[in-house]
Write an enzyme that holds these catalytic residues in place. Structure first.
Site, short mmCIF file in Angstrom:
data_model
loop_
_atom_site.label_atom_id
_atom_site.label_comp_id
_atom_site.label_asym_id
_atom_site.label_seq_id
_atom_site.Cartn_x
_atom_site.Cartn_y
_atom_site.Cartn_z
CD GLU A 362 -3.12 -1.42 1.79
OE1 GLU A 362 -3.69 -0.38 2.14
OE2 GLU A 362 -3.55 -2.56 2.04
C1 LIG Z 1 1.90 -9.29 0.27
C2 LIG Z 1 1.64 -8.21 -0.73
C3 LIG Z 1 0.32 -7.86 -1.00
C4 LIG Z 1 0.06 -6.86 -1.96
N1 LIG Z 1 -1.27 -6.56 -2.27
C5 LIG Z 1 -1.54 -5.70 -3.28
C6 LIG Z 1 -2.88 -5.47 -3.73
O1 LIG Z 1 -3.84 -6.03 -3.18
N2 LIG Z 1 -3.09 -4.63 -4.77
C7 LIG Z 1 -2.06 -4.01 -5.43
O2 LIG Z 1 -2.32 -3.27 -6.38
N3 LIG Z 1 -0.77 -4.19 -5.02
C8 LIG Z 1 -0.49 -5.02 -3.97
N4 LIG Z 1 0.82 -5.24 -3.58
C9 LIG Z 1 1.90 -4.53 -4.26
C10 LIG Z 1 2.59 -3.48 -3.40
O3 LIG Z 1 1.74 -2.40 -3.16
C11 LIG Z 1 3.89 -3.10 -4.11
O4 LIG Z 1 4.75 -4.21 -3.96
C12 LIG Z 1 4.52 -1.83 -3.56
O5 LIG Z 1 3.74 -0.72 -3.88
C13 LIG Z 1 5.96 -1.61 -4.09
O6 LIG Z 1 6.04 -1.79 -5.46
P1 LIG Z 1 7.20 -2.75 -6.07
O7 LIG Z 1 7.07 -4.05 -5.36
O8 LIG Z 1 7.06 -2.76 -7.55
O9 LIG Z 1 8.55 -2.08 -5.63
P2 LIG Z 1 9.40 -0.95 -6.41
O10 LIG Z 1 8.50 0.17 -6.80
O11 LIG Z 1 10.19 -1.61 -7.48
O12 LIG Z 1 10.36 -0.46 -5.27
C14 LIG Z 1 11.55 -1.14 -4.88
C15 LIG Z 1 12.28 -0.29 -3.85
O13 LIG Z 1 12.64 0.97 -4.44
C16 LIG Z 1 12.12 2.03 -3.68
N5 LIG Z 1 11.77 3.16 -4.55
C17 LIG Z 1 10.99 3.14 -5.68
N6 LIG Z 1 10.90 4.36 -6.20
C18 LIG Z 1 11.61 5.19 -5.40
C19 LIG Z 1 11.88 6.59 -5.39
N7 LIG Z 1 11.38 7.42 -6.32
N8 LIG Z 1 12.67 7.10 -4.41
C20 LIG Z 1 13.17 6.29 -3.44
N9 LIG Z 1 12.93 4.96 -3.39
C21 LIG Z 1 12.16 4.42 -4.35
C22 LIG Z 1 10.91 1.46 -2.96
O14 LIG Z 1 10.56 2.21 -1.81
C23 LIG Z 1 11.41 0.05 -2.63
O15 LIG Z 1 12.19 0.10 -1.48
C24 LIG Z 1 1.12 -6.20 -2.60
C25 LIG Z 1 2.44 -6.56 -2.30
C26 LIG Z 1 2.71 -7.53 -1.37
C27 LIG Z 1 4.14 -7.90 -1.09
#
Ligand SMILES: Cc1cc2nc3c(=O)[nH]c(=O)nc-3n(C[C@H](O)[C@H](O)[C@H](O)COP(=O)(O)OP(=O)(O)OC[C@H]3O[C@@H](n4cnc5c(N)ncnc54)[C@H](O)[C@@H]3O)c2cc1C
Length: 378
Positions: A362
């Protein structure tokens, strides 16, 4: 600690009694076997958590938001997999329907979610669109009275278990975030399939997986809000659902503290209980201070929401703070339990694994810092 109201105490007691009887006795087994127990989820929904703060015209109880936060926090203390299942239904599926839905959409989709008959999901994240949600590639093309949906979503909580999905897709990809729209997709739509369940570090009693849309024909009547409103709907929804994450995280931290107090009074080393060592007392004191502060942050944002004040910033602050506390306090609990803390037969390892994701989903905690920092510098 701010005292609970009578209604909040009633919710806390109701959820606690249910959990002691039906949830706690099986949680280790369900977690190990990674079981999403539909009948248990139905029983939890039957407690009425999904109804607490919605207006009575939609089948809700019309109570204040904090009552819901208290009930959700209590559920998370016993099984955070069940808590996220409920939290997604309420915070991520009911919320956008209640705020942006037409009366017909509310009648058809919101009411069964509020009553607990239906399970909801929210599908924003994609392989290439996580923190940068404006990078969504799923497309929705209008043809006559329908939209044709094509694309894939990943990490969707309640995937395969939900009846109703709020799905975000590009109607005008060339416009970026402003070209995103939100759709109500139901599980029976032709061309909509769910991938295998993801194997995760924690939340083993919940369901998380991918969704595929292959020429799914979504009636234009299922467009939520107007074309181009999707990004706004997603962000507004997340503002509110993050309070649910803060509640879950606070519940995990509280549970870790309670388990640690009980364990350190019982475990004897060097001829006395661990609780007699000053280091143990200092660790427990530190954990208690953090839990108290997390509760205050949660209360603060819940009050903002109840009073109708803007709460984007206070929700991001609470989500980040409470999830960091959950991680710190559960990690301390594992240390206090020693080797037993690392063992899945004891509860604190699970609490720690479940706490980790509250810093990620989230909106990662870095995304929350962007919200807070952005507001400061506006
Ligand atoms: C158990 C689980 C349940 C989930 N449920 C849902 C759901 O129901 N619906 C849904 O839509 N999604 C869901 N998600 C997805 C979740 O919201 C995303 O995993 C989350 O938003 C992060 O996106 P990402 O995994 O692509 O990480 P990325 O965006 O690739 O980020 C990787 C790292 O880089 C950092 N980062 C990225 N951009 C920047 C920046 N500009 N500056 C500094 N740091 C940065 C992030 O903070 C993180 O530490 C779920 C995820 C999990 C693990």
């Amino acid at each position: 600690m701010i005292p609970l109201t009578e209604a909040q105490t009633r919710w806390q007691t109701k959820v606690r009694q249910f959990c002691l009887e039906k949830v706690e006795p099986t949680v280790i087994e369900r977690d190990k076997a990674q079981i999403f127990d539909r009948s248990l989820v139905k029983a939890v929904l039957g407690l009425g958590l999904t109804r607490i703060y919605w207006p009575t015209i939609y089948g809700g109880l019309g109570e204040e938001f904090m009552n819901y936060a208290v009930a959700l926090k209590e559920l998370a203390k016993y099984d955070d997999g069940l808590a996220i299942t409920v939290s997604v239904c309420v915070g991520l599926c009911c919320e956008p329907l209640a705020r942006f839905g037409t009366e017909t959409q509310k009648e058809r989709f919101l009411k069964p979610l509020v009553s607990g008959e239906a399970i909801g999901a929210f599908a924003l994240t994609e392989k290439e669109a996580g923190t940068d949600a404006s990078g969504v590639q799923t497309k929705a093309e209008r043809t006559g009275d329908e939209y044709i949906l094509n694309g894939e979503k990943v990490y969707i909580t309640n995937a395969g278990e939900a009846d109703v999905y709020i799905v975000f897709a590009m109607t005008r990809p060339e416009d970026g975030a402003k070209g995103m729209s939100a759709f109500i997709v139901t599980k029976d739509m032709v061309g909509f399939t769910v991938g295998p369940r993801d194997s995760m570090m924690g939340l083993h009693t919940s369901a998380c997986g991918s969704l595929r849309f292959n020429n799914v024909r979504v009636p234009a009547a299922n467009l939520l809000g107007r074309e181009g409103d999707g990004f706004k709907i997603a962000m507004t929804t997340l503002d509110s659902s993050r309070i649910g994450v803060a509640a879950q995280a606070t519940g995990l931290a509280e549970a870790a503290l309670e388990k640690s107090v009980a364990y350190t009074k019982e475990r004897v080393q060097f001829g006395k209980p661990l609780s007699k060592f000053q280091n143990t007392q200092f660790q427990l004191a530190e954990m208690a201070i953090q839990v108290e502060a997390a509760n205050l942050m949660l209360y603060n944002v819940a009050q903002d929401k109840t009073a109708g004040r803007p709460y984007t910033v206070s929700a991001s602050m609470a989500k980040k703070f409470c999830s960091d506390v959950a991680m710190e306090v559960t990690t301390k609990a594992v240390q206090l339990f020693g080797g037993y803390g690392y063992c899945e037969e004891y509860p604190v390892a699970r609490l720690m694994r479940n706490a980790k994701v509250t810093q990620i989903y989230e909106g990662t905690n870095e995304a929350q810092q962007m919200v807070v920092g952005g507001a400061l510098l506006r």
